[in-house]
Every structure is written in C-alpha cells, then in structure tokens.
Write an enzyme that holds these catalytic residues in place. Structure first.
Site, short mmCIF file in Angstrom:
data_model
loop_
_atom_site.label_atom_id
_atom_site.label_comp_id
_atom_site.label_asym_id
_atom_site.label_seq_id
_atom_site.Cartn_x
_atom_site.Cartn_y
_atom_site.Cartn_z
N ALA A 27 -62.21 -8.62 1.38
CA ALA A 27 -63.34 -9.25 0.68
C ALA A 27 -64.34 -9.82 1.69
O ALA A 27 -65.54 -9.59 1.59
CB ALA A 27 -62.84 -10.33 -0.27
N SER A 54 -54.79 -7.81 2.69
CA SER A 54 -55.50 -6.52 2.67
C SER A 54 -54.86 -5.51 3.62
O SER A 54 -54.70 -4.33 3.27
CB SER A 54 -56.96 -6.73 3.09
OG SER A 54 -57.61 -7.62 2.23
N ALA A 57 -51.72 -3.70 2.10
CA ALA A 57 -51.74 -2.95 0.84
C ALA A 57 -51.17 -1.56 1.06
O ALA A 57 -51.49 -0.90 2.05
CB ALA A 57 -53.17 -2.87 0.31
N GLY A 60 -53.41 1.59 -2.74
CA GLY A 60 -54.77 2.02 -2.49
C GLY A 60 -55.73 1.33 -3.43
O GLY A 60 -55.47 0.22 -3.88
N GLU A 125 -50.47 5.56 -10.52
CA GLU A 125 -49.58 4.40 -10.41
C GLU A 125 -49.25 3.88 -11.79
O GLU A 125 -49.92 4.23 -12.78
CB GLU A 125 -50.25 3.30 -9.59
CG GLU A 125 -50.31 3.64 -8.11
CD GLU A 125 -50.77 2.48 -7.25
OE1 GLU A 125 -51.23 1.48 -7.80
OE2 GLU A 125 -50.68 2.60 -6.02
N HIS A 244 -43.93 -9.33 -7.80
CA HIS A 244 -43.58 -7.92 -7.61
C HIS A 244 -42.07 -7.79 -7.76
O HIS A 244 -41.33 -8.53 -7.12
CB HIS A 244 -44.03 -7.44 -6.23
CG HIS A 244 -44.09 -5.96 -6.14
ND1 HIS A 244 -42.97 -5.17 -6.15
CD2 HIS A 244 -45.14 -5.10 -6.10
CE1 HIS A 244 -43.33 -3.91 -6.09
NE2 HIS A 244 -44.65 -3.84 -6.06
N ARG A 290 -44.80 -4.61 -14.91
CA ARG A 290 -44.28 -5.33 -13.75
C ARG A 290 -43.57 -6.64 -14.11
O ARG A 290 -42.52 -6.95 -13.56
CB ARG A 290 -45.45 -5.69 -12.85
CG ARG A 290 -45.36 -5.06 -11.51
CD ARG A 290 -46.51 -5.44 -10.65
NE ARG A 290 -46.76 -4.33 -9.73
CZ ARG A 290 -47.69 -4.32 -8.80
NH1 ARG A 290 -48.48 -5.35 -8.67
NH2 ARG A 290 -47.85 -3.29 -8.01
N HIS A 349 -46.64 -12.22 -5.52
CA HIS A 349 -47.36 -11.07 -4.95
C HIS A 349 -48.87 -11.18 -5.10
O HIS A 349 -49.61 -10.87 -4.18
CB HIS A 349 -46.85 -9.81 -5.66
CG HIS A 349 -47.39 -8.54 -5.12
ND1 HIS A 349 -47.23 -8.17 -3.80
CD2 HIS A 349 -48.08 -7.52 -5.70
CE1 HIS A 349 -47.79 -6.98 -3.61
NE2 HIS A 349 -48.33 -6.58 -4.74
N ARG A 384 -52.40 -8.18 -13.54
CA ARG A 384 -53.28 -7.23 -12.84
C ARG A 384 -52.76 -5.81 -12.94
O ARG A 384 -51.56 -5.56 -12.77
CB ARG A 384 -53.35 -7.64 -11.37
CG ARG A 384 -54.09 -6.69 -10.48
CD ARG A 384 -53.87 -7.05 -9.03
NE ARG A 384 -52.47 -6.87 -8.65
CZ ARG A 384 -52.06 -6.15 -7.61
NH1 ARG A 384 -52.93 -5.55 -6.83
NH2 ARG A 384 -50.77 -6.04 -7.33
N LEU A 390 -57.97 -4.60 -4.76
CA LEU A 390 -58.85 -4.21 -3.65
C LEU A 390 -60.21 -3.80 -4.21
O LEU A 390 -61.25 -4.09 -3.63
CB LEU A 390 -58.23 -3.06 -2.85
CG LEU A 390 -56.93 -3.38 -2.09
CD1 LEU A 390 -56.40 -2.14 -1.38
CD2 LEU A 390 -57.16 -4.50 -1.06
#
Ligand SMILES: Cc1cc2nc3c(=O)[nH]c(=O)nc-3n(C[C@H](O)[C@H](O)[C@H](O)COP(=O)(O)OP(=O)(O)OC[C@H]3O[C@@H](n4cnc5c(N)ncnc54)[C@H](O)[C@@H]3O)c2cc1C
Length: 542
Positions: A27, A54, A57, A60, A125, A244, A290, A349, A384, A390
């Site tokens: 960011a 970042s 990760a 992607g 994903e 996670h 998740r 996470h 999320r 990202l």
C-alpha cells in the site's frame, strides 16, 4: 539486510516535503509511486522488503480478467464472503479498477505468470466462482511484487525512504492532523523527530502480531491503528479478525503458512487418527469458508485430537516445484510434506477492521488518509475473500495519491523532538514481556472463539498491562487490542470471522457495520472491567 544509510544528515533537514506515508508494504510503496513526481517521504519500521505482510503473500491479486469472468461475478463473490457487511459500492469500485491496477503493476515490472500465448495465468482460490487470481512463480506473488516495486521506488528520485523509523503518534490540532512523531531506531539510536505534514497516509499494515499464533510479521502489531484512534479517528469493524486455518504449527513465530491452494488441490485435514473431520462439520469439508475450517481446526486441537494437513496424495512428490515456499518452511522444521502430514493451527492472518475511510481513503480526521490492511473500507465486510486484500491496497493507494495530488506543497522544517528518550531504552525487556503477555491473552480470549466472560476478563488484564507500559509503540498496540476486544464484546452474535460461543448465530438486526472512537471504547471497557471485578468478587465469596 542492513538499514540503508541515512539519505541526508538530520542537521540539514530543512524544507522537507509534507506528504508522509507510514509503511513500506504494498500500500505504501504503490501510493508513493503513484504520487511521483510529487516529493514524498516513506517512514518504515523495517527496511522495505522486510517486515511487511505484502512480501509474504503467496496467492496473488484478485482481478476479473478472464474472458469468462466479469466484474459482477467478482462483486458477488466478495459480497457473499463478507457475510452481510460488505459495502456494495466499494466492492464494485474495487473490482472495476482491478485490471487497471494490474496493468500499473506490470508497468512497474511485476513479472506476473503468463501462459504460452503470453496471457496472464489466472488461478482459482476458495470462494471465487472463477479463475481470477494473478500470481507470480506459483506461491511467491508477494515477494516478486515487492521486489519490482522496491526497484521502482529506489529509482524514483522524488521518493525518500526512511528505514528503521517507527511512527509513534500523530499531532492533531482539533480534527486536523498536522504532524507525525517518529523515532529513529537505527543502530540503537532512539531520538524522536516531529515531521510537520499536510498529508499523512497510514499504510502500516495489520494487527496479526497482537496474537501469539500469527502468520504476520512482528511489525504488524496494530501501531498505526492505535495511533490513529489515539488521535481521535473513527475505527470500523474492529472485531473482524480472519484466522487462517492452516498455519504450519512448528513453534515458529510468526508461523509459516500452508497456502489455501493446497486444499484446493485436494489436501485433506485429518486428526491424529487420520480421520478427515471437516466433513463432520460442513459438507464442503476442507473447502468450507475459512472461518468454519479455522474453528474446526481449533476444536480438534483443543480436544487433544490434533490437526494435520495431509498433502501426500494430493501433491506428493511435486511439492518442491509446485509449492516451493511452503516446502522450504516445512523442510526447515524437519517435516517432509511429501511423506508426512503437516501439523497445523489457526493463526491470526488478516484484519477486516481498521481506520474507517471513505471511498477516497480519507479518515474521519482532516489530513489523515489510510490504505491497505490498517484501513477499513467496507470492501471485506465480516470476512475477506482470498486475494482481495492486495487488490484493495493498490486500488485505495492509487485513489489516495490522486486525492493528495490536489494539495498545495508547503515545505517546512523537521524538528528533532525535545522529548526525552528515557522512556524506551530503560524499559525494553519489560516492555517485550508485556507484549508477549498481551499476545497470549489475545489468543486465549479474543481469538477464534470468544465469549462475554472471556472478553471482560481480557479487558481487565489489558488494563493491568497498560498500567505498567511506557513505550508509545506498546501503548499503540494496547489501544488496537482494546478496540478489537471491545468491538467483539459489543457484537452479540456470530458473523463471518467473529464467533461468540454465547451468541453462536447471526442476528438479522446486527447485519450492519459498527464504528467506534477510542473514547467510546474506553467507556465500554470501563463497564466491562467493573462487571468482571464484580463477578470475581462473587466467585471469591462463594
Ligand atoms: C503469509 C501471508 C500471506 C498472504 N497472502 C495473500 C494473498 O495471496 N493475497 C492477498 O490479497 N493478501 C494476502 N495476504 C494479506 C496481505 O498480504 C496484506 O493484507 C497486505 O500485504 C497488507 O499490505 P499493507 O501494505 O497494508 O501492509 P504490510 O505489507 O504489512 O506493510 C506494513 C508496513 O508498515 C510498516 N510499519 C508498521 N508499523 C509501523 C510504524 N509504527 N512505523 C513505521 N512503519 C511501520 C512495516 O514495517 C511495513 O513496512 C497475506 C498475508 C500473509 C501474512
């Protein structure tokens, strides 16, 4: 990597530009590049390329760029994952701008994977209805993106990077933020300086390291969030912390991550008897949302059955080529995932909550913007969607750069602060112990499963830790932790990543975002601590 030499000696710091970005993750760097050629200073606790989520990760960036995919599909998946709290217009804007931001990244030199015809390779994903995630080198997206951006930043003369400087507080005059106080932590130094600012962009990352089991680097301990709240900024959705489900449990801090893609490839979650228990909990088994998988793994571990990711059949001998990052982490810990199931634990996470910002990235305080994980735009709701973070970071960094471009430059003087440095050096070992105490507390009471009783006790313990803490960084972390605990206490339902054992179901009347100031959080915490003391007194008398 050693800290880069000081760009110019402090004595000559006159006429510094007045746009300051706190944070050297995706960011922060993207915002600085977008601001060029306008001069900007990046303040970052760790050298750029280190100490940022970042760079770690694996998956992607989500972008609906496949001919069979649409922005509508991406928005629909984002809204479905967010469990009723996603701001539709924000999610739509983010999905619409995704392709343009991927092209920006390509122009900065990010080597996204391509097929034989030169088209970007898109992977699928969990919870994405289409192949939508642009990636680099299998599971190395973050490192490759950061490498390219760091190169671009180093080549851009309008960007000044101060590495090893920790932002500690915002100077506010009324609702205007007019400066940043940062501490020079290089080489054991501990001087403070005041940077007068027209615009501060907080891009300081998440809060994962407030928990003792986390996938986040140690710099992700909520300092930016705490700092903004202490200056009076409005905070949104703080209770929503994504855990996670498959961090590699080998006693490393932070815990390495076994990417979701492994489960996508068919890896099974089993207990120590080889039982594939996720199918007892959800029909989608390991591919359930998740938060459900995280609770399943949490339960299995707490009942003593243990939890393991068995990749032997699904990936087997191809592990080193297909998942090099995970393979290296396992082998380093003495586990060969080709032949042995990987021990796993849920780990803090990603923070959906953060500094409340509008569609331009503006916070509730004038002169303060926020982007990336420290912010809460409403794009993620209560949970999320993988690989949207990202994307959110680059979309909002670009919007902020455009907004800030409109401000007139006003070169001013940097001052070294008169304030003494005694508050750091003297208390360090003790402060480290206090942070560890806080992290264990967050895991136990503000983690995967929460309850009123546990949260009230946690707030009382945080108050006790606060009573002996001195360092501004720790006070910022404690503030962030308090905001999360208070928000979790206030939301008397379970939704998305927030689970209350005493309110295990969603309540339709609670299907909206919630906001907090620190003053409000303090008032709620005070009541909770009183309730805890009362309960403890009764327990003592009984
Ligand atoms: C292991 C892992 C895998 C992930 N995989 C993906 C993925 O595949 N796709 C996806 O979309 N998301 C993924 N995420 C989430 C995503 O990486 C983060 O949300 C995102 O990188 C956050 O970017 P950021 O720039 O906001 O923060 P970061 O990249 O964390 O950068 C924060 C910066 O702020 C600095 N900083 C912090 N506090 C201070 C302070 N007080 N003073 C000065 N500097 C400070 C840090 O040193 C750092 O430079 C993953 C996260 C992890 C941990």
């Amino acid at each position: 990597m050693s800290l880069s030499p000081h760009p110019f000696p402090p004595q000559s710091w006159a006429g510094i530009d007045d746009v300051v970005i706190v944070g050297g993750g995706l960011a922060g760097l993207f915002c600085a590049l977008k601001l060029a050629p306008r001069p900007v200073t990046i303040i970052t606790a760790a050298p750029i390329g280190e100490g940022s989520s970042s760079g770690w990760a694996q998956g992607g960036i989500a972008a609906a760029m496949d001919p069979g995919d649409t922005v509508e599909n991406h928005v629909a998946d984002t809204i479905a994952a967010g469990a009723g709290l996603v701001e539709g217009a924000i999610a739509r804007g983010m999905a619409e701008e995704a392709a343009a931001r991927i092209h920006d990244l390509l122009s900065y030199g990010v080597p996204f994977d391509r097929d034989l015809e030169g088209r970007l390779t898109l992977s699928r994903e969990a919870a994405h209805s289409h192949r939508r995630v642009v990636r680099v080198g299998g599971d190395s997206a973050g490192a490759a993106i950061m490498q390219a951006l760091i190169r671009a930043v180093r080549e851009t003369s309008s960007i000044r990077v101060l590495e090893g400087f920790v932002a500690e507080s915002l100077k506010a005059e009324g609702s205007y933020v007019t400066g940043l106080i940062a501490r020079d932590r290089r080489g054991g130094l501990s001087a403070r300086m005041l940077l007068p600012t027209r615009a501060i962009v907080l891009a300081s990352g998440g809060i994962g390291h407030l928990y003792s089991v986390t996938t986040n680097p140690q710099e992700a301990r909520g300092e930016g969030l705490g700092m903004a709240a202490r200056a009076g900024a409005l905070v949104a959705d703080a209770e929503f912390v994504q855990f996670h489900p498959t961090a590699v449990d080998v006693g490393r801090d932070p815990a390495p991550l076994a990417t979701e893609a492994l489960r996508g490839e068919g890896a099974a979650i089993v207990d120590r008897n080889g039982h594939r228990f996720m199918f007892d909990i959800h029909e989608a088994g390991e591919l359930a949302p998740r938060d459900i998988v995280a609770r399943g793994v949490h339960q299995a571990r707490h009942s003593g059955r243990g939890a393991f990711l068995d990749c032997r059949e699904a990936v087997g001998a191809e592990f080193p080529e297909r998942f090099p990052t995970v393979f290296a982490a396992c082998m380093e810990a003495g586990i060969d995932p080709r032949v042995t199931p990987i021990p796993i634990a849920p780990a803090a996470h990603y923070h959906m909550g953060g500094i409340h910002v509008d569609g331009l990235g503006r916070s509730s305080l004038d002169g303060l913007w926020a982007c990336g994980e420290v912010s809460s735009t409403g794009a993620h709701g209560a949970n999320r969607l993988a690989s949207n973070s990202l994307l959110e970071a680059v979309v909002f960094a670009a919007r902020i750069a455009e907004d800030v471009q409109g401000l007139l430059p006003n070169h001013r003087m940097v001052r070294w602060s008169d304030e003494s440095t005694a508050d750091t050096a003297a208390g360090l070992p003790n402060e480290d112990a206090l942070l560890e105490r806080l992290r264990r507390l967050m895991d136990a009471a503000v983690g995967v499963v929460r309850s009123r009783e546990g949260l009230e006790a946690a707030l009382a313990e945080m108050d006790a830790i606060r009573a002996t803490a001195r360092q501004p960084s720790l006070l910022n972390s404690l503030t962030a932790a308090k905001l999360i605990a208070v928000a979790a206490l206030r939301r008397e339902e379970s939704r998305g990543a927030h689970f209350r054992s005493d309110f295990p179901h969603p309540q339709p009347e609670e299907a909206h975002r919630r906001f907090l100031t620190l003053a409000k959080a303090d008032a709620i915490a005070k009541g909770a601590i009183a309730a805890f003391q009362e309960t403890s007194r009764h327990a003592d008398l009984a």
